[in-house]
Each structure stands twice: as C-alpha cells, then as structure tokens.
Design an enzyme around this catalytic site. Structure first.
Site, PDB file in Angstrom:
ATOM      1  N   CYS A  50      41.820  46.711  49.490  1.00 16.52           N
ATOM      2  CA  CYS A  50      43.173  46.528  48.933  1.00 16.52           C
ATOM      3  C   CYS A  50      43.922  45.411  49.635  1.00 16.52           C
ATOM      4  O   CYS A  50      44.015  45.375  50.861  1.00 16.52           O
ATOM      5  CB  CYS A  50      43.950  47.846  49.069  1.00 16.52           C
ATOM      6  SG  CYS A  50      45.665  47.701  48.555  1.00 16.52           S
TER       7      CYS A  50
ATOM      8  N   CYS B 122      45.560  45.726  39.846  1.00 16.51           N
ATOM      9  CA  CYS B 122      45.518  46.764  40.885  1.00 16.51           C
ATOM     10  C   CYS B 122      44.993  46.199  42.191  1.00 16.51           C
ATOM     11  O   CYS B 122      43.941  45.564  42.215  1.00 16.51           O
ATOM     12  CB  CYS B 122      44.549  47.886  40.515  1.00 16.51           C
ATOM     13  SG  CYS B 122      44.951  48.729  39.041  1.00 16.51           S
TER      14      CYS B 122
ATOM     15  N   ASN C   2      39.227  44.334  41.840  1.00 14.67           N
ATOM     16  CA  ASN C   2      39.936  43.062  41.632  1.00 14.67           C
ATOM     17  C   ASN C   2      39.906  42.264  42.920  1.00 14.67           C
ATOM     18  O   ASN C   2      40.401  42.738  43.941  1.00 14.67           O
ATOM     19  CB  ASN C   2      41.390  43.322  41.214  1.00 14.67           C
ATOM     20  CG  ASN C   2      41.468  43.982  39.853  1.00 14.67           C
ATOM     21  OD1 ASN C   2      40.876  43.499  38.888  1.00 14.67           O
ATOM     22  ND2 ASN C   2      42.155  45.107  39.774  1.00 14.67           N
TER      23      ASN C   2
ATOM     24  N   CYS D 280      51.984  48.298  53.497  1.00 14.24           N
ATOM     25  CA  CYS D 280      51.453  49.664  53.563  1.00 14.24           C
ATOM     26  C   CYS D 280      50.924  49.895  54.969  1.00 14.24           C
ATOM     27  O   CYS D 280      50.314  48.994  55.551  1.00 14.24           O
ATOM     28  CB  CYS D 280      50.308  49.823  52.547  1.00 14.24           C
ATOM     29  SG  CYS D 280      49.729  51.520  52.380  1.00 14.24           S
TER      30      CYS D 280
ATOM     31  N   SER E  23      50.390  57.884  42.425  1.00 13.51           N
ATOM     32  CA  SER E  23      49.031  57.702  42.954  1.00 13.51           C
ATOM     33  C   SER E  23      49.070  57.770  44.476  1.00 13.51           C
ATOM     34  O   SER E  23      49.893  57.119  45.118  1.00 13.51           O
ATOM     35  CB  SER E  23      48.484  56.349  42.512  1.00 13.51           C
ATOM     36  OG  SER E  23      47.232  56.107  43.114  1.00 13.51           O
TER      37      SER E  23
ATOM     38  N   CYS F  53      54.577  49.354  36.920  1.00  6.48           N
ATOM     39  CA  CYS F  53      53.913  49.702  38.176  1.00  6.48           C
ATOM     40  C   CYS F  53      54.887  49.419  39.317  1.00  6.48           C
ATOM     41  O   CYS F  53      55.254  48.272  39.567  1.00  6.48           O
ATOM     42  CB  CYS F  53      52.634  48.872  38.301  1.00  6.48           C
ATOM     43  SG  CYS F  53      51.707  49.245  39.774  1.00  6.48           S
TER      44      CYS F  53
ATOM     45  N   GLY G 159      52.249  50.078  48.712  1.00 12.69           N
ATOM     46  CA  GLY G 159      52.655  51.187  49.571  1.00 12.69           C
ATOM     47  C   GLY G 159      52.067  52.524  49.186  1.00 12.69           C
ATOM     48  O   GLY G 159      51.510  52.693  48.100  1.00 12.69           O
ATOM     49  N   GLU G 160      52.194  53.474  50.112  1.00 14.18           N
ATOM     50  CA  GLU G 160      51.710  54.833  49.891  1.00 14.18           C
ATOM     51  C   GLU G 160      52.928  55.724  49.617  1.00 14.18           C
ATOM     52  O   GLU G 160      53.696  56.039  50.532  1.00 14.18           O
ATOM     53  CB  GLU G 160      50.929  55.300  51.142  1.00 14.18           C
ATOM     54  CG  GLU G 160      50.593  56.788  51.177  1.00 14.18           C
ATOM     55  CD  GLU G 160      49.988  57.325  49.880  1.00 14.18           C
ATOM     56  OE1 GLU G 160      48.925  56.834  49.466  1.00 14.18           O
ATOM     57  OE2 GLU G 160      50.586  58.240  49.281  1.00 14.18           O
TER      58      GLU G 160
ATOM     59  N   GLU H 163      56.662  43.596  45.039  1.00 13.09           N
ATOM     60  CA  GLU H 163      56.320  43.204  43.679  1.00 13.09           C
ATOM     61  C   GLU H 163      56.334  44.418  42.736  1.00 13.09           C
ATOM     62  O   GLU H 163      56.000  45.531  43.132  1.00 13.09           O
ATOM     63  CB  GLU H 163      54.942  42.542  43.657  1.00 13.09           C
ATOM     64  CG  GLU H 163      54.927  41.264  44.486  1.00 13.09           C
ATOM     65  CD  GLU H 163      53.664  40.435  44.312  1.00 13.09           C
ATOM     66  OE1 GLU H 163      53.808  39.240  44.029  1.00 13.09           O
ATOM     67  OE2 GLU H 163      52.551  40.967  44.460  1.00 13.09           O
TER      68      GLU H 163
ATOM     69  N   CYS I  77      43.232  50.450  53.490  1.00 14.08           N
ATOM     70  CA  CYS I  77      42.048  50.588  52.641  1.00 14.08           C
ATOM     71  C   CYS I  77      41.366  49.219  52.557  1.00 14.08           C
ATOM     72  O   CYS I  77      42.028  48.206  52.331  1.00 14.08           O
ATOM     73  CB  CYS I  77      42.441  51.096  51.263  1.00 14.08           C
ATOM     74  SG  CYS I  77      43.300  52.682  51.358  1.00 14.08           S
TER      75      CYS I  77
ATOM     76  N   SER J  32      43.338  58.437  44.729  1.00 15.99           N
ATOM     77  CA  SER J  32      42.438  57.307  44.976  1.00 15.99           C
ATOM     78  C   SER J  32      41.218  57.829  45.727  1.00 15.99           C
ATOM     79  O   SER J  32      41.200  57.871  46.948  1.00 15.99           O
ATOM     80  CB  SER J  32      43.164  56.253  45.811  1.00 15.99           C
ATOM     81  OG  SER J  32      44.218  55.706  45.065  1.00 15.99           O
ATOM     82  N   LEU J  33      40.200  58.232  44.986  1.00 19.08           N
ATOM     83  CA  LEU J  33      39.043  58.879  45.617  1.00 19.08           C
ATOM     84  C   LEU J  33      38.048  57.828  46.139  1.00 19.08           C
ATOM     85  O   LEU J  33      37.752  57.779  47.324  1.00 19.08           O
ATOM     86  CB  LEU J  33      38.382  59.835  44.612  1.00 19.08           C
ATOM     87  CG  LEU J  33      37.330  60.763  45.210  1.00 19.08           C
ATOM     88  CD1 LEU J  33      37.919  61.692  46.256  1.00 19.08           C
ATOM     89  CD2 LEU J  33      36.642  61.569  44.109  1.00 19.08           C
ATOM     90  N   HIS J  34      37.484  57.052  45.239  1.00 18.82           N
ATOM     91  CA  HIS J  34      36.685  55.864  45.580  1.00 18.82           C
ATOM     92  C   HIS J  34      35.342  56.093  46.268  1.00 18.82           C
ATOM     93  O   HIS J  34      34.564  55.150  46.435  1.00 18.82           O
ATOM     94  CB  HIS J  34      37.486  54.858  46.416  1.00 18.82           C
ATOM     95  CG  HIS J  34      38.805  54.472  45.830  1.00 18.82           C
ATOM     96  ND1 HIS J  34      38.988  54.206  44.485  1.00 18.82           N
ATOM     97  CD2 HIS J  34      40.031  54.310  46.398  1.00 18.82           C
ATOM     98  CE1 HIS J  34      40.256  53.884  44.274  1.00 18.82           C
ATOM     99  NE2 HIS J  34      40.906  53.952  45.411  1.00 18.82           N
TER     100      HIS J  34
HETATM  101  N1  SAH Z   1      48.835  53.637  47.760  1.00 18.58           N
HETATM  102  C1  SAH Z   1      48.565  54.330  46.578  1.00 18.58           C
HETATM  103  C2  SAH Z   1      49.039  53.630  45.325  1.00 18.58           C
HETATM  104  C3  SAH Z   1      48.848  52.127  45.222  1.00 18.58           C
HETATM  105  S1  SAH Z   1      47.285  51.458  44.859  1.00 18.58           S
HETATM  106  C4  SAH Z   1      47.084  54.626  46.451  1.00 18.58           C
HETATM  107  O1  SAH Z   1      46.322  54.089  47.229  1.00 18.58           O
HETATM  108  O2  SAH Z   1      46.738  55.447  45.617  1.00 18.58           O
HETATM  109  C5  SAH Z   1      46.907  51.787  43.151  1.00 18.58           C
HETATM  110  C6  SAH Z   1      45.394  51.886  42.899  1.00 18.58           C
HETATM  111  O3  SAH Z   1      44.731  50.614  42.995  1.00 18.58           O
HETATM  112  C7  SAH Z   1      44.715  52.780  43.920  1.00 18.58           C
HETATM  113  O4  SAH Z   1      43.785  53.641  43.316  1.00 18.58           O
HETATM  114  C8  SAH Z   1      44.005  51.773  44.786  1.00 18.58           C
HETATM  115  O5  SAH Z   1      42.964  52.356  45.506  1.00 18.58           O
HETATM  116  C9  SAH Z   1      43.553  50.759  43.765  1.00 18.58           C
HETATM  117  N2  SAH Z   1      43.161  49.474  44.357  1.00 18.58           N
HETATM  118  C10 SAH Z   1      43.534  48.954  45.545  1.00 18.58           C
HETATM  119  N3  SAH Z   1      42.950  47.743  45.731  1.00 18.58           N
HETATM  120  C11 SAH Z   1      42.215  47.504  44.637  1.00 18.58           C
HETATM  121  C12 SAH Z   1      41.408  46.389  44.224  1.00 18.58           C
HETATM  122  N4  SAH Z   1      41.277  45.300  44.972  1.00 18.58           N
HETATM  123  N5  SAH Z   1      40.797  46.473  43.027  1.00 18.58           N
HETATM  124  C13 SAH Z   1      40.956  47.543  42.234  1.00 18.58           C
HETATM  125  N6  SAH Z   1      41.707  48.614  42.560  1.00 18.58           N
HETATM  126  C14 SAH Z   1      42.341  48.597  43.753  1.00 18.58           C
HETATM  127 FE1  SF4 Z   2      47.928  51.390  50.866  1.00 19.52          FE
HETATM  128 FE2  SF4 Z   2      47.086  52.335  48.467  1.00 19.52          FE
HETATM  129 FE3  SF4 Z   2      46.401  49.864  49.300  1.00 19.52          FE
HETATM  130 FE4  SF4 Z   2      45.359  52.003  50.489  1.00 19.52          FE
HETATM  131  S1  SF4 Z   2      45.065  51.378  48.332  1.00 19.52           S
HETATM  132  S2  SF4 Z   2      46.163  50.176  51.534  1.00 19.52           S
HETATM  133  S3  SF4 Z   2      47.087  53.422  50.437  1.00 19.52           S
HETATM  134  S4  SF4 Z   2      48.454  50.569  48.857  1.00 19.52           S
END
Ligand code: SAH
Ligand code: SF4
Length: 375
Positions: free
Chosen positions: A129, A352, A309, A122, A210, A115, A178-179, A102, A126, A232-234
């Site tokens: 995600c 996201c 989200n 991936c 990212s 985007c 994806g990463e 997508e 995480c 993506s620190l979180h």
């Molecule tokens: N794989 C890469 C880029 C894709 S994700 C990464 O992880 O950085 C893009 C952003 O969306 C990242 O910061 C990810 O952590 C965040 N993300 C993933 N799932 C999410 C969700 N359910 N709600 C909000 N942000 C989310």
């Molecule tokens: Fe992969 Fe980024 Fe989602 Fe983590 S947040 S599972 S690295 S796409």
C-alpha cells in the site's frame, strides 16, 4: 524600523462543520439562540449545502450577521482537482495546518461511490500500500471527514441532499488514506452526521468501512454504526499475512474471523466483504483460493478480488488475468460472490492503495517558528 514579515493570521472563528447535532444545539444555546435555530442551521449546512451564513435566508439578517462574527460553516480547501479518463475524480484537500489528504469519486452506471480518508497517512505499513509508506501525520477530525463528502457534493452540484437514486454520491466507503478503526471516535461522529436524515441522509446500508483488522474495535463499529464491514484479508496463512499486513502479528487471522462471525449487522442480505489484493506469485494460487473458502465458511460473506495497483517503488506485481479468473472461479463455486474490482482512475493515481499526500511532520523548528508568528 523594518516592516514585520507577512504572516497569515489563522481565522479565529469556529467551524460548525463536524459538530454533532447535540454539540451544535449546545453551541447555539450558549450563543443565546432559540433551540429551533440549531435545527435550521443543521438543515442549511447538511441538506442545502450552504457555505455562508448570508445564504441562510430563513434566519433573520441580524442573527446571520452575529453568526458570521463568531463562526464559519467550514470546508476543507481544494488544493488539486483531477479527473481521470474513466470519469474518476480525485481531490487533494488541504487543511489550515497545511496537512493534505485525498478523496476519490468513482462514478458507475447505477451508483457513485465516494472513497473517504480517515487519517493523514497511516500508522500501519501494509507492504503493498502506497499510503503505508507515508508516516502518519495525524488523525482527521470529524469535520475533516464529513468535509470530504461536502466538497464532493459541492463539486458535483448535488445540493439539496435528497436521498434518491439518481445522485452521483450514493455510497460512501471508508477506504481512502488511513485506518478508520484507529480513529474511531472521529470516524463514528462523522458517519453519524453523514447518516442523519435531516442532512446528508446517506443510509448505513450504503456506507462501508474497511479495516485491516483492528479486532477490538470491530464489535463497537457494528454496535454503534451498523455500517457494512470490509476486511482487508489478503492472505490465508498467518505467516504470509504477518508480512503483508503487519497488524496481523497483533490480531491473527483466527481472531479476526471470530470478530467477523459475531459482527452485529452481518447477515445474508448484508454480507461482510473480504478484500483480497491479487499479488503475482505471492497469494494468488488455486490452493490459497481453496483455503480462503475454508476459512470463511459460515460467515455471510463475499470476496472482493483487487488486482494490485502499482505505485513507484512497489515491491509487488499484479497477478495475471488468468490467475485472477481461476482464483475467482474457485471462490465462486464454493458459493461466495467473487467480483473483481475494476481498477479506476489509475492515470491520476486514484486507484485502491495509490493514495498518498506529501504531508510530512513539521520539524520542531518549523512548529516553533509558527507558534512564534501566531499572535
Ligand atoms: N486502511 C483500511 C482502508 C484503506 S485501504 C484497510 O486497509 O482496509 C482500501 C483497500 O485497498 C484495502 O483493502 C487495502 O488493502 C487495499 N489496497 C492497498 N494498497 C493496494 C494496492 N496497491 N493495490 C490494490 N489494493 C490495495
Ligand atoms: Fe493503512 Fe490500509 Fe494502507 Fe494498510 S492498506 S497501510 S491499513 S491504509
């Protein structure tokens, strides 16, 4: 004799999309074309958006016909095209091997952000995600990555690709499925094509990659691409980050922040973005906000707060607006911009972390069947 079962014969012609300038030049040299032809083709493909050789009128008719026998320009197929009530648009793209990804376009008043995905699914998992629940099927090739920008420009009627302010695709973020740093070679090749001044011409300042924190690749990303970096620190402790972003067990927070401190293109004008997904009761306390600013001290940075989200079966909830505000105020008072990312395109699952395609690995038996059907 019974008639053979209908099979779709794959197009044997080679796509030019995704070849670097050097590769295109070498391909044309081997094809017997004069050296300047490669440059003309490049401009037709990436500046004018031509999808057929027949449209490339500065090339002789016989050359165009010869090209069409051996090559195609190349575009991913659009399997679905959805527009959200807020104007966000999502394309489901399908490749010849039936794998799907997508791509999302987010229009804003002063810019339009695309985007882009780097992998089908991936390998990382995480916890918050949606893409992470999909098994990795494969890396995208350079042509499949740059193809996402081409499809968006086709759909938004944005050819030729002149770099001016009034366009709908002004920015590219590698934040789709994806990463990207686990598919660096293809991502780098695609982004160099996207940045090329005689083609799509999107500046490195308008491109953000990212990563969930693939530490050994961060330096290379800075040196070879010099695009903006988002991390993506979180979480602010390894104990929690190990759970949310399991890659943290391999590359813990301290190592990740060291890599950020030495990221070659970071300075006050081009700050590193720390993405922080706001999960109710998990990582959203004022104490964690204070620890966050302590951790990133000395790094030219901003903090992007992303309200979680939801997706079907997700194990978390979004933080309250009040908690997000308090958190943001603490970060802001410490001197870091802390914008809250407005969720966009939620009605079409385009926000996201909501992206996912139904691609799954072909079973071995299916692959054997396909191989047998291919002449
Ligand atoms: N794989 C890469 C880029 C894709 S994700 C990464 O992880 O950085 C893009 C952003 O969306 C990242 O910061 C990810 O952590 C965040 N993300 C993933 N799932 C999410 C969700 N359910 N709600 C909000 N942000 C989310
Ligand atoms: Fe992969 Fe980024 Fe989602 Fe983590 S947040 S599972 S690295 S796409």
């Amino acid at each position: 004799m019974t008639a053979p079962a209908a099979v779709t014969i794959p197009d044997p012609r080679r796509p030019l999309l995704g070849l670097s300038r050097q590769e295109l030049a070498a391909e044309m040299a081997a094809f017997g074309a004069e050296p300047f032809r490669a440059r003309q083709l490049w401009q037709w493909i990436y500046n004018r958006g031509a999808t057929e050789f027949a449209a490339m009128t500065s090339l002789s008719k016989s050359f165009r016909e010869r090209l069409a026998e051996r090559y195609v320009v190349g575009r991913p197929g659009v399997a679905r095209d959805l527009t959200s009530l807020d104007g966000t648009r999502k394309w489901l793209l399908r490749f010849p091997d039936a794998q799907e990804i997508e791509t999302v376009h987010i229009p804003e008043e002063d810019r339009g952000t695309l985007c882009v995905s780097s992998q089908v699914g991936c390998t990382l998992t995480c916890k918050f995600c949606h893409t992470g629940t999909q098994r990795l099927v494969r890396n995208l090739e350079a042509g499949e990555i740059v193809g996402q920008v081409m499809v968006a420009r086709d759909a938004l009627n944005e050819w030729p690709a002149t770099p001016d302010g009034n366009r709908q695709v002004t920015n590219v973020v590698m934040m789709g499925m994806g990463e990207p740093l686990y598919n660096f070679e293809n991502v780098a090749k695609a982004l160099k094509i996207v940045m090329d001044h005689e083609g799509l011409s999107i500046s490195k300042r308008k491109i953000t990659l990212s990563t969930s924190g693939v530490v050994p690749m961060i330096r290379r990303c800075g040196e070879e691409l010099a695009v903006n970096l988002a991390i993506s620190l979180h979480a602010v402790t390894d104990a929690l980050r190990d759970v949310l972003v399991p890659l943290n067990k391999k590359y813990p927070i301290a190592e990740l922040l060291d890599a950020c401190r030495s990221y070659p293109s970071a300075n006050n004008a081009r700050r590193i973005t720390f993405e922080y997904v706001m999960l109710k009761g998990v990582n959203d306390s004022p104490a964690e906000a204070r620890e966050l600013v302590r951790l990133i001290r000395g790094i030219p940075a901003k903090v992007n707060l992303i309200p979680f989200n939801p997706w079907p079966g997700a194990p978390y909830e979004r933080s309250t607006e009040a908690a997000i505000e308090v958190f943001g105020d603490i970060v802001n008072a410490a001197g870091y911009a802390s914008p809250v990312r407005t969720p966009r395109g939620q009605d079409i699952m385009a926000a996201c972390g909501q992206l996912k395609s139904d691609s799954v690995k072909l079973r071995r038996s299916q692959m054997l069947q396909q191989a047998a059907a291919t002449p």
